[in-house]
Design a protein around this motif. Structure first.
Motif, PDB file in Angstrom:
ATOM      1  N   PRO A  46       0.800  -1.226   0.000  1.00 55.62           N
ATOM      2  CA  PRO A  46       0.000   0.000   0.000  1.00 55.62           C
ATOM      3  C   PRO A  46       0.837   1.283   0.000  1.00 55.62           C
ATOM      4  N   TRP A  48       0.079   5.017   1.241  1.00 54.37           N
ATOM      5  CA  TRP A  48      -0.889   5.584   2.169  1.00 54.37           C
ATOM      6  C   TRP A  48      -0.796   7.102   2.189  1.00 54.37           C
ATOM      7  N   PRO A  55      -5.675   4.785   1.604  1.00 50.16           N
ATOM      8  CA  PRO A  55      -4.698   4.296   0.625  1.00 50.16           C
ATOM      9  C   PRO A  55      -4.971   4.949  -0.733  1.00 50.16           C
ATOM     10  N   MET A  58      -1.228   0.913  -4.867  1.00 45.64           N
ATOM     11  CA  MET A  58      -0.414  -0.230  -4.442  1.00 45.64           C
ATOM     12  C   MET A  58       0.747  -0.375  -5.416  1.00 45.64           C
TER      13      MET A  58
END
Ligand code: C2E
Ligand code: MG
Ligand code: MG
Ligand code: MG
Length: 277
Positions: A46, A48, A55, A58
């Motif tokens: 993730p 963030w 989030p 990725m």
């Protein structure tokens, strides 16, 4: 006596070198079959947003589960894949898999999901990058803005004009370009106005050693530079609350690291999203 000790040291050294050579040859041979045997998989880590507290994407990271040797680190198999040319089918596969996954996250309700894929210079040399990117986006039905590619400064050792040309083509589609491990290589600053970039990923080194004041000063300078150039920033390798506080004070708000989540298989991502997304 001294002579014998010297000889033994040689013997130990030779044995160690021999084992390493043997493992390398073994991995190289097995790597050729790994794709067909479906031994690769992708884990996602993730990114963030610390002020929005959600989030934003990725990073896709490749893994190889060797049937006898267990999980082999990309630090070990990516260089082998680059040497053998297997990096091209591997990258294609990671790209297809990641785009499909991002489209699924979006269907499952995570509207702003983005996925980042790492690129080696060999992929640019192969001239297949554009075709594999459009192929993966098309197959997944994913908007190009949801895909980011990560490059490193080592690209600049290659034909810069050629790299810029290929990156510009991707960017025209809407794909985002990130500079990975920024600050770790040579000629870091030179790369900023030579390459079309949307994001700077600050190298783990500056985060890990951010308790050292010289590293903190460099961190602050990178953040200022990136915001002047209207680039997004991601801090890599964030592990502690102290680092988070420091980054926020410096003006960096997107973080990636073990503190927020380790790279996870897709099932674990689903649970992670359910609990924090
Ligand atoms: P990277 O792209 O810089 O990825 C970040 C690496 O840092 C990952 O290692 C990740 O697991 C690790 N990491 C993330 N957060 C933390 C943290 O808080 N602490 C520590 N100590 N480490 C953290 P990983 O997965 O072993 O990947 C290593 C490198 O292998 C990647 O570095 C990337 O350069 C390369 N790689 C991985 N997958 C691919 C791929 O599909 N294609 C290419 N070309 N390279 C890949
Ligand atoms: Mg990366
Ligand atoms: Mg990195
Ligand atoms: Mg890297």
């Amino acid at each position: 006596e001294a002579k014998r000790a010297g000889k033994n040291r040689h013997a130990v050294f030779d044995a160690e070198l021999g084992r390493r050579m043997e493992r390398k040859l073994r991995l190289e041979k097995d790597l050729r079959k790994a794709m067909a045997l479906e031994e690769f998989y992708v884990v996602y880590q993730p990114q963030w947003h610390s002020t929005a507290e959600r989030p934003i994407g990725m990073e896709a990271l490749a893994r190889w589960r060797h049937p006898e040797l267990g999980v082999v680190s990309p630090a070990e198999f990516i260089p082998l894949a680059e040497e053998t040319g297997l990096i091209i089918p591997l990258t294609r596969w990671v790209m297809f898999e990641s785009c499909r996954q991002a489209a699924e996250w979006r269907r499952d309700g995570w509207a702003e999901a983005c996925v980042s894929v790492n690129l080696s210079v060999r992929v640019f040399e192969s001239q297949h990058l554009f075709e594999m990117t459009t192929g993966a986006l098309g197959a997944a039905g994913l908007e190009p803005e949801r895909l980011e590619v990560e490059i490193t400064e080592s690209l600049l050792l290659y034909n810069v004009q050629e790299i810029v040309h290929q990156l510009t083509e991707l960017r025209a589609l809407g794909v985002k370009i990130a500079m990975d491990d920024f600050g770790s290589g040579y000629s870091s600053l030179g790369s900023l106005d030579r390459l079309p970039l949307d994001t700077l990923k600050i190298d783990q080194l500056f985060i890990r050693e951010s308790n050292i004041s010289s590293k903190q000063a460099i961190l602050q300078a990178i953040v200022t530079l990136a915001s002047e150039l209207r680039m997004e920033m991601v801090a890599e390798g964030v592990e502690t609350e102290e680092q988070i506080a420091l980054l926020r004070d410096a003006g960096c708000h997107v973080m990636q690291g073990y503190y927020y989540g380790k790279p996870m298989e897709k099932e674990a991502v689903r649970e992670w999203l359910a609990s924090r997304g």
